[in-house]
Enzyme design. Structure first.
Site, PDB file in Angstrom:
ATOM      1  N   GLY A   4       2.189   2.331  10.743  1.00  0.00           N
ATOM      2  CA  GLY A   4       3.104   3.461  10.610  1.00  0.00           C
ATOM      3  C   GLY A   4       3.778   3.872  11.908  1.00  0.00           C
TER       4      GLY A   4
ATOM      5  N   SER B  90       3.256  -1.960  10.324  1.00  0.00           N
ATOM      6  CA  SER B  90       4.709  -1.955  10.553  1.00  0.00           C
ATOM      7  C   SER B  90       5.396  -3.279  10.182  1.00  0.00           C
ATOM      8  CB  SER B  90       5.032  -1.565  11.998  1.00  0.00           C
ATOM      9  OG  SER B  90       4.578  -0.246  12.251  1.00  0.00           O
TER      10      SER B  90
ATOM     11  N   GLU C  22      -5.417  -5.012  10.396  1.00  0.00           N
ATOM     12  CA  GLU C  22      -4.408  -3.988  10.628  1.00  0.00           C
ATOM     13  C   GLU C  22      -4.752  -3.228  11.907  1.00  0.00           C
ATOM     14  OE1 GLU C  22      -2.292  -2.817   6.762  1.00  0.00           O
ATOM     15  OE2 GLU C  22      -4.124  -1.634   6.845  1.00  0.00           O
TER      16      GLU C  22
ATOM     17  N   HIS D  77      -9.448   1.049   4.721  1.00  0.00           N
ATOM     18  CA  HIS D  77      -8.170   1.247   5.398  1.00  0.00           C
ATOM     19  C   HIS D  77      -8.378   2.210   6.567  1.00  0.00           C
ATOM     20  CE1 HIS D  77      -4.134   2.642   6.244  1.00  0.00           C
ATOM     21  NE2 HIS D  77      -3.721   1.503   5.722  1.00  0.00           N
TER      22      HIS D  77
ATOM     23  N   LYS E  78       0.103   4.351  -0.326  1.00  0.00           N
ATOM     24  CA  LYS E  78      -0.489   5.585   0.238  1.00  0.00           C
ATOM     25  C   LYS E  78      -0.188   6.774  -0.675  1.00  0.00           C
ATOM     26  CE  LYS E  78      -0.044   3.397   4.677  1.00  0.00           C
ATOM     27  NZ  LYS E  78      -0.087   3.502   6.111  1.00  0.00           N
TER      28      LYS E  78
ATOM     29  N   GLU F 200      -6.870   4.674   7.607  1.00  0.00           N
ATOM     30  CA  GLU F 200      -6.737   6.102   7.289  1.00  0.00           C
ATOM     31  C   GLU F 200      -8.009   6.627   6.616  1.00  0.00           C
ATOM     32  OE1 GLU F 200      -2.960   5.644   5.329  1.00  0.00           O
ATOM     33  OE2 GLU F 200      -2.146   5.079   7.281  1.00  0.00           O
TER      34      GLU F 200
ATOM     35  N   ASN G 231       0.871  -1.183   0.000  1.00  0.00           N
ATOM     36  CA  ASN G 231       0.000   0.000   0.000  1.00  0.00           C
ATOM     37  C   ASN G 231       0.907   1.232   0.000  1.00  0.00           C
ATOM     38  OD1 ASN G 231      -1.778   2.059   0.493  1.00  0.00           O
ATOM     39  ND2 ASN G 231      -2.260   1.424   2.594  1.00  0.00           N
TER      40      ASN G 231
HETATM   41  P1  PGA Z   1       2.805   0.389   7.566  1.00  0.00           P
HETATM   42  O1  PGA Z   1       1.359   0.579   6.882  1.00  0.00           O
HETATM   43  O2  PGA Z   1       3.342  -0.928   7.078  1.00  0.00           O
HETATM   44  O3  PGA Z   1       3.616   1.567   7.088  1.00  0.00           O
HETATM   45  O4  PGA Z   1       2.576   0.372   9.034  1.00  0.00           O
HETATM   46  C1  PGA Z   1       0.491  -0.501   6.696  1.00  0.00           C
HETATM   47  C2  PGA Z   1      -0.785  -0.034   6.078  1.00  0.00           C
HETATM   48  O5  PGA Z   1      -1.211   1.092   6.367  1.00  0.00           O
HETATM   49  O6  PGA Z   1      -1.413  -0.755   5.274  1.00  0.00           O
END
Ligand code: PGA
Length: 248
Positions: A168, A207, A162, A92, A11, A94, A9
Site C-alpha cells: 500500500g 504495490s 509481501e 496478512h 481488504k 495487516e 485482496n
Molecule cells: P497493495 O496490497 O497491492 O495495495 O500494496 C497488497 C496486499 O496487501 O496484499
C-alpha cells in the site's frame, strides 16, 4: 508443477454494486488467458455474491481457527466452505500488525483451514526496520517455520511474500530483491519438507500494478501476485494477469 496465480485482496473495499459489476466484467477480460488461476478475496459479507457465480474462484481474507463456539464476530473454516470458498488468506501483515495475530494463532489457522480443505495463502514478509538491520531472512525463516512446521502436506499451501514496506505504499520491491527473497523462501520450504519446494507457488505482493508486473514476473521464482489496490478494477487486474502470462 506449481501453478501461476493472480489473486486480488480487496481488504475493506468495494460494495455490492461494484462487486456485481466486477463479477460481470472480469471473466470476459481474461477468457483467453490460459494457465493462470485468478482468485478474489472480497470482504466476508460479499462472499455470497461470488457463490452465485461460477467463473471466479474466491476465498476469505481471514478466519478463526476453532470450528464453532462462543467467539463473537468470528467465522470458521467450515462456514467459509459452506459459502463455497476454496481459499483463505492467513497472516496478512495487516492481521499480524494491526490486529496483533500471533504466530501461534496463525499456525492454528493454517491447520484448521487445511482440515476443512481450504487452501491457505500464507502471507509472510519483513518490516522496513527488519530489512534495514539485515534481519530479512531471519524473519522469513521464523515466519515459515512457525506457520508450517506441523503441516503434513506443504503442497496444499500457497505462500505470498509481501514485504510490509511495500504494501500500500507504492514502493514495490525491485525484481532482484523479490527474487532473492523467493529463492530463500523456496530453500527454506525445501528444508522444512524436502522434495516439494518446486511444487509450491510463491506469490509476490506489495504495490503490484500493471507497470511493474512485467519485470517481476520474469523472475524464475515468482509464480504470480497477491494484489491489493490494483485488484479493485477488473481492467487493471486483467492487465496484470495478461502480463503475468506473456512475460513469463
Ligand atoms: P497493495 O496490497 O497491492 O495495495 O500494496 C497488497 C496486499 O496487501 O496484499
Amino acid at each position: 508443477m506449481r501453478k501461476k496465480i493472480v489473486a486480488g485482496n480487496w481488504k475493506m473495499f468495494q460494495n455490492s454494486f461494484s462487486i456485481k459489476d466486477f463479477i460481470e466484467d472480469f471473466p470476459p477480460l481474461v477468457a483467453d488467458i490460459d494457465d493462470i488461476e485468478h482468485i478474489i478475496f472480497p470482504p466476508f459479507v460479499y462472499l455470497n455474491l461470488f457463490q452465485a457465480q461460477n467463473k471466479i474462484p474466491y476465498g476469505a481474507q481471514n478466519m478463526h481457527f476453532e470450528e464453532r463456539g462462543a467467539f463473537t464476530g468470528e467465522i470458521s473454516a467450515g462456514m467459509l466452505r459452506d459459502l463455497g470458498c476454496k481459499f483463505v488468506l492467513i497472516g496478512h501483515s495487516e492481521r499480524r500488525h494491526i490486529f496483533k495475530e500471533t504466530p501461534e494463532m496463525l499456525e492454528k489457522k493454517i491447520l484448521a483451514a487445511l482440515q476443512d480443505e481450504l487452501t491457505p495463502i500464507y502471507c509472510i514478509g519483513e518490516k522496513i526496520e527488519e530489512r534495514r538491520s539485515g534481519k530479512t531472512f531471519e524473519v522469513l525463516s521464523s515466519q515459515l517455520r512457525d506457520g508450517l512446521s506441523e503441516v503434513r502436506d506443504l503442497t496444499k499451501v500457497i505462500i505470498a511474500y509481501e514485504p510490509v514496506w511495500a504494501i500500500g505504499t507504492g514502493e514495490t520491491a525491485t525484481p532482484e530483491i523479490a527474487e532473492e527473497a523467493h529463492v530463500f523462501i523456496r530453500s527454506e520450504l525445501e528444508t522444512i519438507m524436502p522434495g516439494i519446494s518446486e511444487d509450491i507457488s510463491v506469490l509476490y505482493g506489495g504495490s503490484v500494478k500493471p507497470e511493474n508486473t512485467k519485470e517481476l514476473i520474469k523472475m524464475k521464482n515468482i509464480d504470480g501476485f497477491l494484489v491489493g489496490g490494483a485488484s479493485l478494477k477488473p481492467e487493471t487486474l486483467a492487465q496484470i494477469s495478461r502480463f503475468s502470462v506473456e512475460e513469463k
